[in-house]
Design an enzyme around this catalytic site. Structure first.
Site, PDB file in Angstrom:
ATOM      1  N   ARG A  53     -14.372 -13.123 123.643  1.00  0.00           N
ATOM      2  CA  ARG A  53     -15.101 -12.145 122.850  1.00  0.00           C
ATOM      3  C   ARG A  53     -14.195 -11.113 122.190  1.00  0.00           C
ATOM      4  NH1 ARG A  53     -17.943 -14.081 126.475  1.00  0.00           N
ATOM      5  NH2 ARG A  53     -16.209 -13.557 127.796  1.00  0.00           N
ATOM      6  N   THR A  54     -13.289 -10.528 122.959  1.00  0.00           N
ATOM      7  CA  THR A  54     -12.497  -9.425 122.406  1.00  0.00           C
ATOM      8  C   THR A  54     -11.641  -9.934 121.255  1.00  0.00           C
ATOM      9  OG1 THR A  54     -12.466  -8.385 124.571  1.00  0.00           O
ATOM     10  CG2 THR A  54     -10.844  -7.604 122.986  1.00  0.00           C
ATOM     11  N   LYS A  82      10.577 -17.207 126.488  1.00  0.00           N
ATOM     12  CA  LYS A  82      12.058 -17.195 126.532  1.00  0.00           C
ATOM     13  C   LYS A  82      12.582 -15.936 127.202  1.00  0.00           C
ATOM     14  CE  LYS A  82      12.306 -19.504 122.029  1.00  0.00           C
ATOM     15  NZ  LYS A  82      12.633 -19.252 120.610  1.00  0.00           N
ATOM     16  N   ARG A 103      -3.577  -7.187 124.718  1.00  0.00           N
ATOM     17  CA  ARG A 103      -4.127  -7.405 126.068  1.00  0.00           C
ATOM     18  C   ARG A 103      -2.996  -7.909 126.949  1.00  0.00           C
ATOM     19  NH1 ARG A 103      -9.588 -10.470 127.593  1.00  0.00           N
ATOM     20  NH2 ARG A 103     -10.332  -8.441 126.911  1.00  0.00           N
ATOM     21  N   HIS A 131     -10.196  -0.545 128.959  1.00  0.00           N
ATOM     22  CA  HIS A 131     -10.572  -1.470 127.875  1.00  0.00           C
ATOM     23  C   HIS A 131     -11.469  -0.675 126.910  1.00  0.00           C
ATOM     24  CE1 HIS A 131     -11.551  -4.976 125.692  1.00  0.00           C
ATOM     25  NE2 HIS A 131     -12.002  -5.772 126.642  1.00  0.00           N
TER      26      HIS A 131
HETATM   27  N1  ASP Z   1     -14.163  -9.461 129.358  1.00  0.00           N
HETATM   28  C1  ASP Z   1     -14.024  -8.293 130.189  1.00  0.00           C
HETATM   29  C2  ASP Z   1     -12.566  -7.921 130.377  1.00  0.00           C
HETATM   30  O1  ASP Z   1     -11.709  -8.480 129.733  1.00  0.00           O
HETATM   31  C3  ASP Z   1     -14.734  -8.423 131.484  1.00  0.00           C
HETATM   32  C4  ASP Z   1     -14.269  -9.490 132.424  1.00  0.00           C
HETATM   33  O2  ASP Z   1     -13.305 -10.216 132.149  1.00  0.00           O
HETATM   34  O3  ASP Z   1     -14.890  -9.597 133.496  1.00  0.00           O
HETATM   35  O4  ASP Z   1     -12.264  -7.035 131.143  1.00  0.00           O
END
Ligand code: ASP
Length: 314
Positions: A53-54, A82, A103, A131
């Site tokens: 999703r993100t 590397k 991320r 987040h």
């Molecule tokens: N998608 C959210 C996160 O990246 C929640 C999860 O992974 O549980 O934190």
């Protein structure tokens, strides 16, 4: 020129949050009005951990603003393999892009990386840390379904490792929400998070519970989270709590008819599929809200119109 970075939701004042949510609502009502707003702009995607999703909603958001993305791809196929440091990777990619989304499994990594770049950097999850763009779409969904004023929210599941929980709880201190935290003893909020929530003030108390039944009838919103299996140092510890909190139609018998159920997704077995078709379920809508909210955030950051404070220290 150095731009703003969005590292934790603690940087966001109530005014900042309202600016993003109002802009998201405008965009949601008429996305075509911004279709060329950032034509030619590029967003760098650096995902060192899985994401659906993100990553996809940031990509959709940038493209719907007229821009495009450059994607580092998987860790396996990049120079990280590397031995390249995160500081070097972000310094290289800021030369290709107008903003970065990062991320990373390590808590604090986004703060560290942001010190090396001048383009805006958004933390899309740093380990069990924060987040904040998820928080903005969570707040947008709460505002649409239950309102942010006089809110009673239950946040349930993995409160220890759940970064969406840490971010949302901090942001809600701007709104005087009554926050109830429901988890097994071993997955309670980290003490430093509780301390921060008290320090940030504005919250009408942080209440911790082991049982949902104690608070369910009073809730406007129930925010359910997955147990973050990948963050447990010991699989046996995960097995002890796996499947402990599950919501099904029977659980909800004591809930208010107006209850809104949210979940940042992915779910494992926390919410029975029978709930999906009920009026309680807002989690797919919540995921869809990721696009207008991230469009608003990117628009404000790229236009230097947000002016968020703090250095994002956790
Ligand atoms: N998608 C959210 C996160 O990246 C929640 C999860 O992974 O549980 O934190």
């Amino acid at each position: 020129m150095r731009h703003d970075h969005l590292i934790t939701s603690k940087q966001l004042s109530r005014g900042d949050i309202e600016t993003v949510l109002d802009r998201a609502a405008e965009i949601d009502a008429d996305p075509s009005a911004v279709a060329d707003r950032h034509a030619g702009a590029l967003l760098g995607l650096l995902f060192f951990e899985p994401s659906t999703r993100t990553k996809m909603s940031f990509e959709t958001a940038m493209k719907r603003l007229g821009g495009d993305v450059v994607d580092m791809g998987s860790v396996e196929s990049s120079s990280v393999k590397k031995g390249e440091t995160l500081a070097d990777t972000v310094r290289v990619i800021e030369g290709y892009a107008d903003a970065l989304v990062l991320r990373h499994p390590k808590q604090g990594s986004a703060t560290m990386a942001s010190e090396f770049v001048d383009v805006p950097l958004v933390n899309a999850g740093d380990g069990a840390g924060h987040h904040p763009s998820q928080t903005l779409l969570d707040l947008y969904t709460i505002r649409e379904n239950a309102g942010l004023e006089d809110l009673t929210i239950g946040i349930m599941g993995d409160l220890k490792y759940g970064r969406t929980v840490h971010s949302l709880a901090a942001a809600l201190t701007n709104f005087d929400a009554r926050q109830h935290f429901i988890s097994p003893e071993s997955l309670r909020l980290p003490r430093e998070v509780v301390y921060d929530l008290h320090q940030q003030g504005g919250t009408t108390g942080v209440r911790e519970h082991e049982s949902l039944a104690e608070v369910l009838p009073s809730l406007d919103v129930l925010y359910v989270t997955r147990i973050q299996r990948e963050r447990f140092p010991d699989e046996n510890e995960y097995q002890k709590v796996a499947g402990e909190y599950q919501i099904d139609p029977e659980t909800l018998e004591a809930a208010s008819d107006d209850l809104t159920i949210m979940h940042p997704l992915p779910r494992v077995d926390e919410i029975a599929p029978e709930i999906d078709e009920t009026d309680y379920a807002a989690y797919f809508e919540q995921a869809h809200n990721g696009v207008p909210v991230r469009m608003a955030l990117l628009d404000l950051l790229l236009s230097d119109d947000l002016g968020i404070g703090g250095d994002g220290d956790e």
